[in-house]
Write a protein that holds these residues in place. Structure first.
Motif, PDB file in Angstrom:
ATOM      1  N   UNK A  11       0.834  -1.206   0.000  1.00  0.00           N
ATOM      2  CA  UNK A  11       0.000   0.000   0.000  1.00  0.00           C
ATOM      3  C   UNK A  11       0.865   1.251   0.000  1.00  0.00           C
ATOM      4  N   UNK A  12       1.845   1.307   0.903  1.00  0.00           N
ATOM      5  CA  UNK A  12       2.678   2.519   1.022  1.00  0.00           C
ATOM      6  C   UNK A  12       3.589   2.693  -0.191  1.00  0.00           C
ATOM      7  N   UNK A  13       4.208   1.597  -0.636  1.00  0.00           N
ATOM      8  CA  UNK A  13       5.143   1.691  -1.766  1.00  0.00           C
ATOM      9  C   UNK A  13       4.419   2.100  -3.041  1.00  0.00           C
ATOM     10  N   UNK A  14       3.228   1.536  -3.265  1.00  0.00           N
ATOM     11  CA  UNK A  14       2.454   1.887  -4.463  1.00  0.00           C
ATOM     12  C   UNK A  14       2.087   3.363  -4.432  1.00  0.00           C
ATOM     13  N   UNK A  15       1.651   3.831  -3.263  1.00  0.00           N
ATOM     14  CA  UNK A  15       1.245   5.238  -3.147  1.00  0.00           C
ATOM     15  C   UNK A  15       2.447   6.166  -3.306  1.00  0.00           C
ATOM     16  N   UNK A  16       3.568   5.808  -2.684  1.00  0.00           N
ATOM     17  CA  UNK A  16       4.776   6.648  -2.775  1.00  0.00           C
ATOM     18  C   UNK A  16       5.225   6.755  -4.229  1.00  0.00           C
ATOM     19  N   UNK A  17       5.246   5.616  -4.914  1.00  0.00           N
ATOM     20  CA  UNK A  17       5.689   5.597  -6.313  1.00  0.00           C
ATOM     21  C   UNK A  17       4.779   6.461  -7.170  1.00  0.00           C
ATOM     22  N   UNK A 333      22.866  10.374   1.798  1.00  0.00           N
ATOM     23  CA  UNK A 333      21.753  10.655   0.881  1.00  0.00           C
ATOM     24  C   UNK A 333      20.408  10.379   1.515  1.00  0.00           C
ATOM     25  N   UNK A 334      19.370  10.489   0.692  1.00  0.00           N
ATOM     26  CA  UNK A 334      18.012  10.424   1.226  1.00  0.00           C
ATOM     27  C   UNK A 334      17.434   9.016   1.151  1.00  0.00           C
ATOM     28  N   UNK A 335      17.300   8.391   2.318  1.00  0.00           N
ATOM     29  CA  UNK A 335      16.617   7.095   2.412  1.00  0.00           C
ATOM     30  C   UNK A 335      15.342   7.329   3.236  1.00  0.00           C
ATOM     31  N   UNK A 336      14.201   7.287   2.557  1.00  0.00           N
ATOM     32  CA  UNK A 336      12.911   7.521   3.212  1.00  0.00           C
ATOM     33  C   UNK A 336      12.339   6.173   3.656  1.00  0.00           C
ATOM     34  N   UNK A 337      11.594   6.192   4.751  1.00  0.00           N
ATOM     35  CA  UNK A 337      10.901   4.981   5.196  1.00  0.00           C
ATOM     36  C   UNK A 337       9.407   5.297   5.152  1.00  0.00           C
ATOM     37  N   UNK A 338       8.599   4.333   4.673  1.00  0.00           N
ATOM     38  CA  UNK A 338       7.163   4.595   4.533  1.00  0.00           C
ATOM     39  C   UNK A 338       6.360   3.389   4.992  1.00  0.00           C
ATOM     40  N   UNK A 339       5.076   3.637   5.256  1.00  0.00           N
ATOM     41  CA  UNK A 339       4.179   2.523   5.568  1.00  0.00           C
ATOM     42  C   UNK A 339       4.286   2.055   6.999  1.00  0.00           C
ATOM     43  N   UNK A 340       3.851   0.834   7.187  1.00  0.00           N
ATOM     44  CA  UNK A 340       3.766   0.279   8.538  1.00  0.00           C
ATOM     45  C   UNK A 340       5.130   0.178   9.212  1.00  0.00           C
ATOM     46  N   UNK A 341       6.171   0.092   8.408  1.00  0.00           N
ATOM     47  CA  UNK A 341       7.537   0.034   8.930  1.00  0.00           C
ATOM     48  C   UNK A 341       7.880   1.262   9.773  1.00  0.00           C
ATOM     49  N   UNK A 342       7.163   2.368   9.574  1.00  0.00           N
ATOM     50  CA  UNK A 342       7.447   3.585  10.344  1.00  0.00           C
ATOM     51  C   UNK A 342       6.788   3.551  11.727  1.00  0.00           C
ATOM     52  N   UNK A 343       5.919   2.560  11.952  1.00  0.00           N
ATOM     53  CA  UNK A 343       5.247   2.498  13.252  1.00  0.00           C
ATOM     54  C   UNK A 343       3.842   3.058  13.231  1.00  0.00           C
ATOM     55  N   UNK A 344       3.287   3.292  12.028  1.00  0.00           N
ATOM     56  CA  UNK A 344       1.844   3.515  11.988  1.00  0.00           C
ATOM     57  C   UNK A 344       1.195   2.152  11.833  1.00  0.00           C
ATOM     58  N   UNK A 345      -0.091   2.069  12.126  1.00  0.00           N
ATOM     59  CA  UNK A 345      -0.762   0.770  12.113  1.00  0.00           C
ATOM     60  C   UNK A 345      -2.045   0.904  11.301  1.00  0.00           C
ATOM     61  N   UNK A 346      -2.174   0.108  10.237  1.00  0.00           N
ATOM     62  CA  UNK A 346      -3.410   0.132   9.473  1.00  0.00           C
ATOM     63  C   UNK A 346      -3.168   0.407   7.997  1.00  0.00           C
ATOM     64  N   UNK A 347      -4.141  -0.053   7.181  1.00  0.00           N
ATOM     65  CA  UNK A 347      -4.007   0.080   5.725  1.00  0.00           C
ATOM     66  C   UNK A 347      -3.835   1.546   5.306  1.00  0.00           C
ATOM     67  N   UNK A 396       5.229   2.738  20.469  1.00  0.00           N
ATOM     68  CA  UNK A 396       4.338   1.653  20.030  1.00  0.00           C
ATOM     69  C   UNK A 396       3.529   2.120  18.824  1.00  0.00           C
ATOM     70  N   UNK A 397       3.260   1.231  17.863  1.00  0.00           N
ATOM     71  CA  UNK A 397       2.492   1.634  16.684  1.00  0.00           C
ATOM     72  C   UNK A 397       1.120   2.199  17.043  1.00  0.00           C
ATOM     73  N   UNK A 398       0.620   3.066  16.163  1.00  0.00           N
ATOM     74  CA  UNK A 398      -0.710   3.657  16.415  1.00  0.00           C
ATOM     75  C   UNK A 398      -1.525   3.762  15.137  1.00  0.00           C
TER      76      UNK A 398
END
Ligand SMILES: Cc1cc2nc3c(=O)[nH]c(=O)nc-3n(C[C@H](O)[C@H](O)[C@H](O)COP(=O)(O)OP(=O)(O)OC[C@H]3O[C@@H](n4cnc5c(N)ncnc54)[C@H](O)[C@@H]3O)c2cc1C
Length: 439
Positions: A11-17, A333-347, A396-398
């Motif tokens: 979900x996150x990778x598709x949206x980021x792209x 350089x710029x390494x971004x992290x996205x999606x559930x890996x960042x500690x958010x929880x949910x689609x 903790x994720x939220x």
């Protein structure tokens, strides 16, 4: 111009792209499926939903409704796909999961600035990169990420609910209705009187003791708690939780039942049903035995059993800046992290962090000054949550909830008016951010 690498086509990778490509960046998505599946994904499609087909409440004055509105205003691909493939689900937004993922896959495949490469990534590629490999990040990449962050990734466990073949449900017992009649006939309800409930409850708690030993050290996220763990809190806990009978009177008698198990359709044809709130870690034979005690499900065949999986996330308050970039001296350089890996929880929370990562990466690539979503928006509040050091028990994720947004600054006693005021404020702030992000 630099291109952008996105690892993970969930979900996150598709949206980021999509966000980066729509702003003129050339993007390569690396997705390991179908060459290598995660323990929960079943296909090679991008944006596959691993568990429920519900994206939560679609009501405008809820936190999830607000998040949907913000994503839609920002031209979110995931929201576009969800609306295009929605199926009836009362006040929730639910989708046909196959059509949803197929829609996202086609849109990304057809995009002239996006290339999709199949294969597992085991090392961090050259920046700029978005890492969006989700809660089931492959072991090799999790280890590589752990090496960079200097500490192994945190993890806890999520449980998923079973799906039942519609043809095996007893419709003489189960009846269609939505709670308090909101949403027509979107849910199928299995009614329980006190005797049936007690029989089910005893079998559930007894079955749990068999597996509890194996999972003693497991940390389970409160929002995805296995039904048998919740049951252990007390005989009536489920009756006040996922099995609450209020607003679902029996159609024949009008009487309130002792408990009601709700089933939500997986698709518009209603050929399969998800057991609402029945995330479970029980072994498969126990799921069969215990869940078939539910009236209406005595002959149920399981198209998918419930299960429990690892969830990986990083200690974002320590490692991420407000642009979702790793802030570590050893990362160039710029390494971004996205999606559930960042500690958010949910689609949709994961989607939101993908949307922001895609926007931030595109602005950086074009040398446009950074912008930050205001903290009084749902997306801004999530970003602030994951990048602010946690007090007390640690990070903790939220999920998104109104508690993450700052107070209104004026006292509105009426709860409904208060929510509306929070939503109005958020959407005003968010429109400013979207305008700046689209410059
Ligand atoms: C079992 C389970 C059930 C869940 N149920 C729900 C639910 O019902 N409702 C809800 O709101 N949230 C649920 N979640 C939480 C979460 O919202 C979803 O997991 C969501 O899909 C996360 O989005 P994401 O983009 O971060 O990760 P994902 O959607 O999982 O996408 C990550 C992608 O990265 C790929 N990948 C992983 N490692 C590599 C690698 N090394 N190289 C290349 N590709 C890689 C994966 O194949 C996957 O396609 C659940 C999570 C789990 C684990």
């Amino acid at each position: 111009m630099l291109g952008l690498t996105v690892i993970g086509g969930g979900l996150a990778g598709s949206e980021a792209a999509y966000q980066a490509a729509c702003r003129g960046v050339d993007v390569t998505i690396h997705e390991m499926r179908p060459a290598k599946l995660t323990p929960a994904h079943k296909s090679g499609l991008l944006g596959e939903l691993v568990c429920s087909n519900s994206l939560r409440s679609d009501l405008a004055d809820t936190a999830h409704g607000l998040l949907k509105a913000e994503l839609t205003m920002a031209n979110s691909l995931i929201m576009e796909a969800a609306r295009a493939t929605a199926i009836p689900a009362g006040s929730a937004l639910a989708v046909n999961r196959d059509e949803f993922a197929a829609y996202i896959t086609k849109k990304l495949k057809d995009h002239p600035r996006i290339e999709i490469v199949t294969g597992e990534v085991t090392q961090l590629p050259a920046p700029p990169t978005v890492i969006a490999t989700g809660p089931l990040t492959s072991d090799a990449l999790a280890a590589a990420l752990g090496k960079v962050t200097g500490e192994s990734s945190l993890y806890f466990y999520d449980a998923i609910a079973p799906i039942i073949d519609a043809d095996t449900i007893d419709y003489n017992i189960a009846y269609y209705s939505s709670r308090y009649g909101k949403g027509g006939d979107d849910y199928l309800n299995c009614p329980m009187d006190e005797t049936a409930y007690n029989l089910f409850y005893d079998a559930l708690t007894e079955a749990d003791s068999v597996v509890a030993r194996d999972f003693e050290d497991i940390k389970v996220f409160e929002g995805c708690m296995p039904v048998e763990v919740m049951a252990l809190r007390g005989r009536d806990t489920l009756r006040f939780g996922p099995l609450r009978p209020v607003g679902l009177p029996h159609p024949a008698t009008g009487a309130m039942m002792h408990a009601v198990v709700q089933l939500r359709a997986e698709n518009a044809q209603r050929s399969a049903f998800n057991m609402v709130g029945f995330q479970t870690r029980l072994r498969q034979p126990q799921q069969q035995r215990v869940f078939r005690l539910i009236p209406g499900l005595q002959g149920a065949e399981f198209l998918r059993y419930g299960s429990i999986h690892r969830n990986t996330f990083i200690n974002s308050p320590l490692y991420l800046d407000r642009s979702l970039r790793l802030k570590l001296p050893q990362v160039d350089g710029s390494v971004y992290v996205a999606g559930q890996l960042t500690g958010v929880e949910g689609y949709l929370e994961s989607t939101a962090m993908g949307l922001l990562a895609g926007i931030f990466a595109a602005l950086d690539i074009f040398g446009i000054p950074r912008i930050e979503p205001p903290a009084d928006t749902a997306c801004g509040a999530l970003l602030a949550y994951i990048t602010t050091p946690a007090k007390g028990a640690g990070f903790q994720p939220s999920n998104i909830n109104f508690g993450l947004l700052p107070p209104l600054g004026k006292n509105i006693r009426d709860k409904s008016l208060k929510k509306q005021a929070i939503v109005t404020r958020a959407l005003q702030s968010w429109s400013g951010f979207v305008a700046a992000a689209n410059r």
